[in-house]
Design an enzyme around this catalytic site. Structure first.
Site, mmCIF file in Angstrom:
data_model
loop_
_atom_site.group_PDB
_atom_site.id
_atom_site.type_symbol
_atom_site.label_atom_id
_atom_site.label_comp_id
_atom_site.label_asym_id
_atom_site.label_seq_id
_atom_site.Cartn_x
_atom_site.Cartn_y
_atom_site.Cartn_z
ATOM 1 N N PHE A 56 4.803 33.120 30.590
ATOM 2 C CA PHE A 56 4.675 31.989 29.665
ATOM 3 C C PHE A 56 3.219 31.551 29.546
ATOM 4 C CE2 PHE A 56 4.695 27.299 29.054
ATOM 5 C CZ PHE A 56 5.189 27.291 27.756
ATOM 6 N N GLN A 57 2.754 31.486 28.314
ATOM 7 C CA GLN A 57 1.379 31.091 27.988
ATOM 8 C C GLN A 57 0.339 31.996 28.650
ATOM 9 O OE1 GLN A 57 0.925 26.786 28.556
ATOM 10 N NE2 GLN A 57 1.582 26.485 26.432
#
Length: 569
Positions: free
Chosen positions: A111-112
């Site tokens: 994530f990210q």
């Protein structure tokens, strides 16, 4: 002393004399933000990471220090990219610190997660992915050294979350730093300096092309001494403004695509060009085949990659301009050039009759009158920060500068949206100086959310919106070269006065020429930020930037504003 990676970041920023960081926190950088208060480094919360990198850039250009921006991983880091590229091409020293996913997750599309070191490799002077907290202090020290020495530029440090949290025995790096393969040269080769001096002493029609390197090397005084000894006129690049006082009798003004016609003609007719700290950008030269055909050329630049890259020169000198000028000064002979200077003055006479400011007012508001009103109101002593477009060229033409480091603009990348956040950085760098952000209605809407930052930080920036209802520079080209087909350039704008007031910013609307000076005075009297929405001429002679060199034309083949019939009489 045991410290976490997060604590080391702030400890090292303090040791590098960092006073302020521009940024936005997020999950992957949150741990670094946590101990900031204990170290007393100011943080300014921007509303977009692109604005953070632009603010760091504006801070660096005005202060002479390294600007710092901080963002989280993924979109936070990629939002910095435009500002990093802007700083790279304009040689602005900034350090960007980005959060990253933990080292165990790198490469897993967590994530990210974004490979920001890979993304920014072409647009940074150097970048680092720190995987060992024991190396962090040395990396930060090295990053600041690389950013500010030699040809300045942006450096990025990517910091995984687990490295921020890890502890190590902190030992501050030694002050000195030697990097194999990175040894910026200061003095020029003596043989080449002597060759340059010989050409200078033999020249009859020399012109100096003074660029951004004059300011970066702090060579202003040395340049002035050289100019007065050799009586050589000085043409300025856009980023060179402020490097030589424009009120000086030997100052010609800005060269290039939107420079004055007599300046470009002097370059074309010269027998010697002295390129000091500039890189022969295509906006400066026109077509290379026809550029200064009779001139010998001497080029002084700190970056060897710029020498003979675009324009082949007779004497290429790698070195810091300040040092090279000091080498040249004892070798050049005092000169008088009445014929050459008289010829340039004769060419200059044709400029005044075409100037918008010399025409009678007709109820419309040409943008040059806006810039002139600001110039009169500030006495020419404000820091001028511009966005990119027509207003940028009008500001360069109609706000002459005598003081170094008082113009901030995106030159090489031409980044719309640069103006307001860069003005925030400039105002933070010089809190006692008057800062004006000159923006267009198009570029302003790309980063206008930073009005909130100016309000929150109580920054007394004055914002002048040149509102012509279009993406003006593109519209000008469509008018002149694309059969007046205004494809995707007309703008439906908000009410900028109401918008500013929604942010708590006092604002005025100006539609008539005789309103401009009074409103400028009112805006200057405000304690915090203020905005003026100038409704300027949209099209035609008053709505276009003149002169201009069309694409594919020689430098002297300029389209010029026609002389009015009433003036020819």
């Amino acid at each position: 002393m045991r410290r976490t990676g997060a604590e080391i970041v702030w400890e090292m920023l303090k040791r590098e004399n960092v006073e302020v960081v521009f940024g936005i926190p997020g999950g992957a950088i949150m741990h670094t933000y946590h101990p900031r208060r204990e170290y007393g480094v100011r943080h300014i919360l921007m509303r977009h990471e692109q604005a953070a990198s632009h603010a760091a850039d504006g801070y660096a250009r005005v202060s002479g220090k390294v600007g710092v921006a901080m963002a989280t991983s993924g979109p936070g880091a990629t939002n910095l990219v435009t500002g990093i590229a802007t700083a790279m091409i304009d040689s602005a020293p900034i350090v960007c610190i980005t959060g990253q996913v933990p080292t165990s997750l790198i490469g897993s599309d967590a994530f990210q997660e974004t490979d920001i070191t890979g993304v920014t490799l072409p647009i940074t002077k150097h970048n680092y992915l720190v995987t060992d907290v024991a190396e962090l202090a040395d990396v930060i020290h090295e990053a600041f050294y690389v950013a500010r020495t030699g040809r300045p530029g942006p450096v990025l440090i990517d910091l995984p979350k687990d490295v921020q949290q890890a502890e190590t025995d902190f030992e501050p790096p030694a002050d000195g730093l030697e990097l194999p393969g990175y040894q910026p040269r200061k003095k020029g080769d003596p043989t080449l300096v002597e060759q340059a001096a010989k050409l200078i002493n033999e020249a009859e029609r020399p012109v100096i092309l003074a660029g951004h390197g004059v300011l970066m090397s702090e060579a202003m005084d040395a340049l002035k001494t050289f100019v007065e000894k050799t009586q050589t006129p000085v043409a300025l690049t856009l980023l060179g403004k402020g490097g030589f006082p424009e009120s000086h009798p030997l100052a010609l003004g800005m060269m290039g695509m939107h420079g004055e016609a007599f300046v470009n003609r002097a370059i074309q007719e010269s027998d010697l060009l002295l390129a000091f700290g500039m890189r022969f950008d295509d906006r400066v030269t026109g077509t290379l085949e026809t550029y200064a055909p009779h001139a010998k050329k001497v080029h002084v630049d700190l970056d060897p990659a710029e020498l003979n890259k675009i324009v082949p020169v007779d004497v290429p000198i790698q070195g810091d301009l300040h040092h090279v000028l000091n080498q040249l000064l004892p070798l050049v002979e005092p000169a008088e050039r009445p014929a050459w200077l008289g010829q340039i003055e004769h060419w200059q006479g044709d400029t005044a009759v075409r100037d918008v400011l010399n025409r009678p007012e007709n109820g419309r508001l040409p943008a040059p009158r806006v810039i002139d009103a600001i110039y009169e109101g500030t006495g020419g002593e404000a820091i001028m920060v511009t966005d990119v477009g027509q207003h940028q060229m009008w500001a360069a033409q109609y706000y002459p500068l005598d003081t170094p480091h008082t113009q901030v603009t995106s030159g090489g990348l031409g980044t719309m949206g640069f103006g307001l956040p860069a003005a925030i950085g400039a105002q933070v760098a010089q809190p006692d100086s008057e800062v004006w952000a000159i923006v267009g209605d198009g570029g302003f809407q790309m980063t206008l959310q930073e009005l909130a930052t100016a309000v929150q930080e109580r920054l007394p920036i004055r914002i002048a919106v040149c509102n012509n209802g279009h993406l003006g520079m593109v519209r000008q080209w469509q008018e002149l070269f694309y059969d007046e087909r205004y494809e995707a350039t007309p703008l439906v704008n908000p009410d900028f006065v109401k918008l500013a007031e929604a942010y708590g910013v006092p604002a005025w609307r100006v539609t008539e020429p005789d309103q401009a000076r009074g409103v400028v005075a009112e805006a200057r009297a405000q304690e915090g930020p203020a905005l003026i929405d100038f409704h300027v001429a949209q099209k035609g002679e008053e709505g276009n930037v003149y002169p201009m060199v069309p694409a594919g034309a020689a430098l002297h083949e300029m389209i010029r504003r026609p002389v009015a019939i009433s003036e020819t009489g």
